[in-house]
Design an enzyme around this catalytic site. Sequence first.
Site, PDB file in Angstrom:
ATOM      1  CE  LYS A  52      76.716  30.968  -2.592  1.00  0.00           C
ATOM      2  NZ  LYS A  52      75.650  30.822  -1.554  1.00  0.00           N
ATOM      3  CB  SER A 127      74.399  34.318  -1.076  1.00  0.00           C
ATOM      4  OG  SER A 127      74.488  32.988  -0.635  1.00  0.00           O
ATOM      5  CB  SER A 151      71.938  31.418   0.136  1.00  0.00           C
ATOM      6  OG  SER A 151      72.113  32.622   0.844  1.00  0.00           O
TER       7      SER A 151
END
Lengths: 440, 440
Positions: A52, A127, A151
């Site tokens: 990420k 997320s 997330s």
Amino acid sequence: MALDRITRLDPKLKAFITVMEESARAQARQADEELAQGLDRSPLHGIPVAVKDVFSTQGVRTTCGSKVFADFVPKGDAAVVEKLKAAGAILIGKTNMHELAYGITSTNPHFGAVRNPWDLERIPGGSSGGSGSAVAADLVFIAMGSDTGGSIRIPASFCGTVGLKPTFGRVSRYGVMPLDFSLDHMGPLTRSVRDAALTLRVLAGFDPRDDTSSRHPVADYPLGENISIRDLRIGLPENFYFDRVEPATAQAVRRIAETAVTLGARIIPIRVPDISAINTIGRIILLSEASALMERHLAHRENFGTDVLALLDQGRLLPATDYVNAQRLRRLAQQEFQVLWRQVDCLLTPTTPTAAPKIGQTTVDTGDGAEDVRIASTRLVRAINVLGLPALSMPCGFNGAGLPLGLQIIGPAFGESVILRVGAALEDATDHGAQKPGNL
Amino acid sequence: MALDRITRLDPKLKAFITVMEESARAQARQADEELAQGLDRSPLHGIPVAVKDVFSTQGVRTTCGSKVFADFVPKGDAAVVEKLKAAGAILIGKTNMHELAYGITSTNPHFGAVRNPWDLERIPGGSSGGSGSAVAADLVFIAMGSDTGGSIRIPASFCGTVGLKPTFGRVSRYGVMPLDFSLDHMGPLTRSVRDAALTLRVLAGFDPRDDTSSRHPVADYPLGENISIRDLRIGLPENFYFDRVEPATAQAVRRIAETAVTLGARIIPIRVPDISAINTIGRIILLSEASALMERHLAHRENFGTDVLALLDQGRLLPATDYVNAQRLRRLAQQEFQVLWRQVDCLLTPTTPTAAPKIGQTTVDTGDGAEDVRIASTRLVRAINVLGLPALSMPCGFNGAGLPLGLQIIGPAFGESVILRVGAALEDATDHGAQKPGNL
């Protein structure tokens, strides 16, 4: 190889913010040479992975999905990136995400909306949406996420992958852009529970550079072939976790509980503490800490998307006494859960009350009226960040529309071995994780 | 005995809120019997002691100097009280204090103004003013205090006694009315450094009932006859600690530094981190946490004195982001001090910039204009609570008006042995602690 698939599919999925093509090819060549020479660094040696875009990568921009950090090029690697590289994994790129890991919608205002491989009109969840999408679409084997209020687990649930949020302090936060001081957790999204266990073995351990890193001994997570969960006490919540959950999801999780019984486990109906209150504690802590962290960037309001800006403004209005009380009540909630772990070895719950909503959809209805998508998606996962406990999300079937559904296994602090064992045994007994999106 | 002296002097001093006459006599008889039978519990066996009225005492009201708790009778003893009793000490009573250990003035609105034995028109300092007054006036040998922003060391300085604030986590807070979650420390006020060391030996140690209690090994604090501080590196701050300090106090501390040199210690001039900023961090944390703790009692505003009410209202106006930033900056300040302890073994500073002000006096002038009494009194001590470090205050001479002056020795975390050794060596080399108020 992975890069070709990314070239072909990522224009549709928008799972990546940065693809490190040249460096990935060089790493792949090196891995080939090392393996040819008999140097086997780890089970991840030569395996394509992604992280990420909150994880610092030396010389490669790390945007945090934000315009504020759009040109930020770190001087060094995050601890997680160091460990993946040392294990021989090939870092393919940096995945797309909610703005600052905080945005309400999956539609990142700066880097575009990530698509769900099972239905390109649907969100992957966030997320860590790019990581979920990339693993589900077979672009990489493993993609790292961060989880402050669900997330990792939410995109795992919506994308039909495995997602592991370890205990707070188990995996170093060093070199990761913080959203919060006490809720951020780092963990992998993978295709199988065994891959999650292998990845955790590479990542776990004390790091003096992270002042919340734990010295708790690291277990030997990888899992053998025949995993027994005989006599294990699996708690099935009687309250909260099956309220306002879509029937398909609730049924899928209950069917898995029945499977666990056939494997010799004991399903124990159990009342859990007030999870809704713990979610509120989490919201207060996150709003306060995120606003404190971002305060100095708020002079340039134009750098933020409207939903993130609204959250940051909201955090600045909270009184210190609410924050202090939230931290006090958090300690009490942690004590309540200590008592719960005397009765069960882990908890089995749904991960999200619904399958993936559509892009742009603002509410879901689980039978009790309209509920904000973000509130609904985080409802069953956020409290576990407040408690700092390990939790695994894994596929548990499909709804009528063919969208994957997720279940959550929650364990006591540093009980990753238990939840991974349960997950692997259930994975062996079913085939929900083996199915792949057919539309790509 | 002590009770007779209390009967004679306490009407003037108002050092006690509750005198436990009957129970004290019974305890004294028991101690006499035990000692006659050869049972010697500890060096405190049979010694009259008092505790500030924040320490819970089974069956004896524990007011915290407040109308809110005026009728509160605890069901059990605080850990400190348990340990003193087990050591054979005779608990004579509960000492007077600032309202809730928080009031600005020493004039407790509910239990009257404690007087300084050296000059009955002067304050003893606070918030453990009754404990300072009782020890200075020879009413008891040892009186326990609590210290959130200087509340043990300030009365020690103003009353000419020794005061020890141990490292955070060293002495259990169990059963003590909290003013704050992370700044409260428990420690003794005594007549000599050796008495402080003996008391710490009785009190120190892990307590599972206090979730901030430390498992750090306990040292053997009591001190022999010939204490060497040869080659010890004593840091004398070049900045902050001697700014805006009355000449008599600054000179007295510097004279003690010269004495330390004659004993073979090395005086090392040193620049300290920004103590003023750390004081501000302490104010923000205390205002926030104290208001959160007292919030539920604020429906009855008439139960509070005006100055405490003002502080509680002020705390409710602080934003959560300020509190979060204060906790973040606190961690950085703690790291800065880690670096400082590589250069010196302890720091030598004044405890308070002036001797005891008069009752009702609102400002002092240390040569740079008027300064609020409470701000001035806490200026040199508050930061040490934020850092959680151990600090000892001890007498270091008298000003022209015959009022005692105090110095402060600050050590690294769990470095109580070092600061007690330095204090005892300096006490042996001077006679500042041996003088007693002559006016009673």
